[in-house]
Structure formats: structure tokens, C-alpha cells
Design a protein around this motif. Structure first.
Motif, mmCIF file in Angstrom:
data_model
loop_
_atom_site.group_PDB
_atom_site.id
_atom_site.type_symbol
_atom_site.label_atom_id
_atom_site.label_comp_id
_atom_site.label_asym_id
_atom_site.label_seq_id
_atom_site.Cartn_x
_atom_site.Cartn_y
_atom_site.Cartn_z
ATOM 1 N N GLU A 1 14.469 9.575 19.301
ATOM 2 C CA GLU A 1 13.166 10.214 19.115
ATOM 3 C C GLU A 1 12.403 9.594 17.944
ATOM 4 O O GLU A 1 11.177 9.439 17.997
ATOM 5 N N GLN A 2 13.127 9.195 16.913
ATOM 6 C CA GLN A 2 12.506 8.579 15.736
ATOM 7 C C GLN A 2 11.753 7.298 16.119
ATOM 8 O O GLN A 2 10.690 7.022 15.602
ATOM 9 N N TYR A 3 12.312 6.528 17.048
ATOM 10 C CA TYR A 3 11.716 5.246 17.422
ATOM 11 C C TYR A 3 10.808 5.316 18.647
ATOM 12 O O TYR A 3 9.927 4.479 18.810
ATOM 13 N N THR A 4 11.038 6.295 19.514
ATOM 14 C CA THR A 4 10.269 6.328 20.771
ATOM 15 C C THR A 4 9.529 7.643 20.974
ATOM 16 O O THR A 4 9.005 7.887 22.061
ATOM 17 N N GLU A 5 9.512 8.474 19.941
ATOM 18 C CA GLU A 5 8.923 9.818 20.011
ATOM 19 C C GLU A 5 9.600 10.590 21.136
ATOM 20 O O GLU A 5 10.817 10.569 21.226
ATOM 21 N N GLN A 6 8.858 11.232 21.999
ATOM 22 C CA GLN A 6 9.483 12.082 23.012
ATOM 23 C C GLN A 6 9.517 11.436 24.390
ATOM 24 O O GLN A 6 9.842 12.090 25.378
ATOM 25 N N ARG A 7 9.259 10.151 24.470
ATOM 26 C CA ARG A 7 9.141 9.463 25.763
ATOM 27 C C ARG A 7 10.387 9.551 26.637
ATOM 28 O O ARG A 7 10.286 9.590 27.856
ATOM 29 N N PHE A 8 11.562 9.570 26.044
ATOM 30 C CA PHE A 8 12.801 9.508 26.824
ATOM 31 C C PHE A 8 13.622 10.796 26.770
ATOM 32 O O PHE A 8 14.702 10.865 27.355
ATOM 33 N N LEU A 9 13.120 11.812 26.101
ATOM 34 C CA LEU A 9 13.911 13.030 25.903
ATOM 35 C C LEU A 9 14.315 13.690 27.215
ATOM 36 O O LEU A 9 15.407 14.234 27.323
ATOM 37 N N ARG A 10 13.493 13.627 28.235
ATOM 38 C CA ARG A 10 13.811 14.266 29.515
ATOM 39 C C ARG A 10 15.005 13.607 30.209
ATOM 40 O O ARG A 10 15.643 14.215 31.052
ATOM 41 N N LYS A 11 15.318 12.365 29.839
ATOM 42 C CA LYS A 11 16.438 11.631 30.440
ATOM 43 C C LYS A 11 17.753 11.829 29.698
ATOM 44 O O LYS A 11 18.801 11.440 30.180
ATOM 45 N N ILE A 12 17.694 12.385 28.482
ATOM 46 C CA ILE A 12 18.863 12.399 27.589
ATOM 47 C C ILE A 12 19.705 13.658 27.779
ATOM 48 O O ILE A 12 19.187 14.767 27.816
#
Length: 113
Positions: A71-82
Motif C-alpha cells: 500500500e505504501q508504494y501502490t496506494e490502494q490499487r492492489f488491495l482487492r487482490k491481497i
């Protein structure tokens, strides 16, 4: 389905998951990487890239701190996949107890296709 396993250094947990599930389940594509540039460089292992995060349909991390680092590097772009497997950094590569933990958490948390 493309599945990415991430831990801190890509030495024990994520690498074990990649090797184990690649052999057990060839219908899916598995990769692994580490999230610490320092540790990956020191251990000469694969460092996670944004391209890897884009490639993955599902991203499994081992700890909450790994989610925060992404999240620090990509903000919330990938949170739904994690998905957090909640596996502590106390195991060695291919440790039977680690494989048991991975199996239990992975199959319980793997989203339906």
C-alpha cells in the motif's frame, strides 16, 4: 489463474509456497517474490515489482506488514487482490510445518474461480 506469494525476502515462506503449489497444482501459475529490497538483494532473491502485482489474479502475503508495504508504494490499487495467510517468519524453506500451515491457510482463503 495467476497466483503470487509474497513475504519479506522470498527465501522461506513465499518460495516454499511457490515450489509446493506449482508441483501440486499445475493448472494454476505460481510465482513468488520478496517485499524488502535490502533482504532480496542480500539473499539474491526476486524482488516484487508492480508488473508482478498487475500479473497476479490473487496475491497472498504472509503478514499485515506486507499489505502495508504494498500500500505504501501502490496506494490502494492492489488491495482487492491481497489475502493475508497470517504465517509468521519462523520456518525454513520447505519445512513440513510451513507446508502444513500454507496448505491450511491457502485452501481456506483461496477465492472461488
Amino acid at each position: 489463474m495467476n497466483i503470487l506469494f509474497l513475504c519479506t525476502a522470498n527465501v522461506n515462506r513465499s518460495k516454499t509456497a511457490e515450489v509446493h503449489f506449482s508441483a501440486k497444482d499445475p493448472a494454476r501459475i505460481y510465482r513468488s517474490a520478496g517485499l524488502s529490497e535490502k533482504e532480496c538483494h542480500r539473499n539474491q532473491t526476486t524482488l516484487c515489482t508492480e508488473a508482478m502485482l498487475l500479473w497476479a489474479d490473487v496475491i497472498f502475503v504472509m503478514e499485515d506488514s506486507h499489505i502495508r508495504r504494498i500500500e505504501q508504494y501502490t496506494e490502494q490499487r492492489f488491495l482487492r487482490k491481497i489475502i493475508n495467510l497470517d504465517i509468521p517468519d519462523i520456518y525454513k524453506f520447505m519445512d513440513p510445518a510451513l507446508i502444513e500451515q500454507l496448505e491450511a491457510s491457502y485452501y481456506k482463503k483461496l477465492p472461488a474461480v
